[in-house]
Enzyme design. Structure first.
Site, short mmCIF file in Angstrom:
data_model
loop_
_atom_site.label_atom_id
_atom_site.label_comp_id
_atom_site.label_asym_id
_atom_site.label_seq_id
_atom_site.Cartn_x
_atom_site.Cartn_y
_atom_site.Cartn_z
N SER A 1 5.08 12.38 3.96
CA SER A 1 3.64 12.67 4.07
C SER A 1 3.31 13.74 5.11
CB SER A 1 2.85 11.39 4.37
OG SER A 1 2.88 10.55 3.25
N LYS B 1 -0.61 -2.63 4.75
CA LYS B 1 -1.70 -2.32 3.81
C LYS B 1 -2.69 -3.47 3.61
CE LYS B 1 0.58 1.18 1.03
NZ LYS B 1 1.19 1.50 -0.25
#
Ligand code: NAD
Length: 305
Positions: free
Chosen positions: A40, A89
């Site tokens: 990322s 998450k």
């Protein structure tokens, strides 16, 4: 989420990093563990540079034990936003101010946007999965797929697939704490969409073989094989695959898991997690910056790896 993004044009585009990072540069982060092999930063920093945007993207090794303090710190430092990955998450939701419908549906957040001090959590993984299928000519609309996993990535992928018109999803999960999520995911899909979902234990290899046989695509959406030399695979052997099966592994580190090695040997149409990462990242990028990620530039940089 409309209108959440805004534009920041850098005046230091084209300079070395020591000149590009200034007192005005805004931080965007990723909190997860393990995370050092994440692609990322390369994706987002390439896109920031290409568009001349004054942001920098860094990763931070954070797990559930330090998550609360990390989110409070990012909030205090007024970062523009951050990504969230394994194992944070689900747990991160309790520390945010607002959740989008996508995050609520997945019960998982992979992207947070800081709107004037308000931390808004959303989930772009499902969109990333479906756009990656589309961009690679993998047509699953109106068809049946078999999906391994029930964590954040798996939940997002199966919910978006069901919403977009996949006809049937057979969900397999091992006998671990995520099995409960698998049943919840199937229940929500069956209640809220016209897709039909069923749940099986991964250990039920007869069911695994049968469901793959009647599916057009097998998706590994678990962390099995992540960040390891090619090795573990949740499919016992390659006799479970066939040449006209599409095989999608959400993992991109390594680029080729054991599952993809077998699938390629059989001539299956395959995808690793890279295109999914590009598309989920592009959706987050748009929310933070208000700009479209220049995907062609990003893909070109990754080709050179
Ligand atoms: P998670 O912790 O929420 O879920 C983990 C899932 O994997 C569960 O279903 C669990 O049962 C299963 N699992 C893990 N190890 C296993 C093993 N050894 N045997 C059987 N099952 C196992 O994690 P997540 O956030 O859903 O991430 C899962 C994977 O997806 C990671 O490798 C992550 O890097 C990848 N991912 C990729 C993208 C992308 O854009 N390509 C996006 C999100 C996640």
């Amino acid at each position: 989420m409309a209108g959440m993004g805004y534009s920041r044009v850098s005046h230091s585009f084209g300079y070395k990093m020591s000149q590009r990072i200034t007192g005005h540069t805004e931080l965007i982060g990723l909190i997860a563990n393990p995370i050092r092999n994440s692609k990322s930063p390369m994706m987002h920093n390439t896109a920031f540079e290409a568009l001349g945007l004054d942001y920098a993207y860094l990763v931070f090794e954070v797990d559930n034990s330090t998550l609360k303090e990390a989110v409070a710190g990012l909030r205090a430092m007024k970062v523009r936003g951050f990504n969230v990955s394994m194992p944070n998450k689900g747990p991160v939701m309790q520390y945010l101010d607002e959740l989008t419908p996508a995050a609520k549906l997945c019960e998982a957040v992979n992207t947070v946007v800081n709107e004037n001090g308000k931390l808004i959590g959303t989930n772009t993984d499902g969109l990333g999965f479906m756009l990656a299928c589309k961009s690679q000519g993998m047509d699953i609309i109106g068809k049946k797929i078999t999906l391994l996993g029930a964590g954040g990535a798996a939940t997002a992928a199966c919910m978006q697939a069901a919403l977009d018109g996949v006809a049937e999803i057979s969900i397999f999960n091992g006998n671990d704490s995520f099995m409960e999520h698998a049943y919840q995911n199937a229940e929500r899909i069956n209640r809220q969409t016209s897709c039909k979902a069923q749940v099986f234990y991964l250990e039920d290899t007869d069911a695994l073989r049968r469901e793959i046989e009647s599916s057009v695509m097998l998706v590994n959406a678990t962390g099995c094989g992540f960040c390891q030399p090619v090795g573990p695979c949740l499919i016992p052997d390659k006799s479970y695959l066939r040449s006209d099966l599409m095989v999608f592994d959400v993992i991109y580190s390594p680029m080729e898991t054991q599952l993809l090695v077998w699938a390629k040997e059989l001539g299956c149409k395959c995808s690793n997690g890279l295109e999914m990462m590009f598309h989920q990242g592009a959706a987050a990028f748009k929310l933070w910056t208000g700009k479209e990620m220049p995907l062609d530039v990003v893909r070109e940089v990754f080709k050179e790896l």
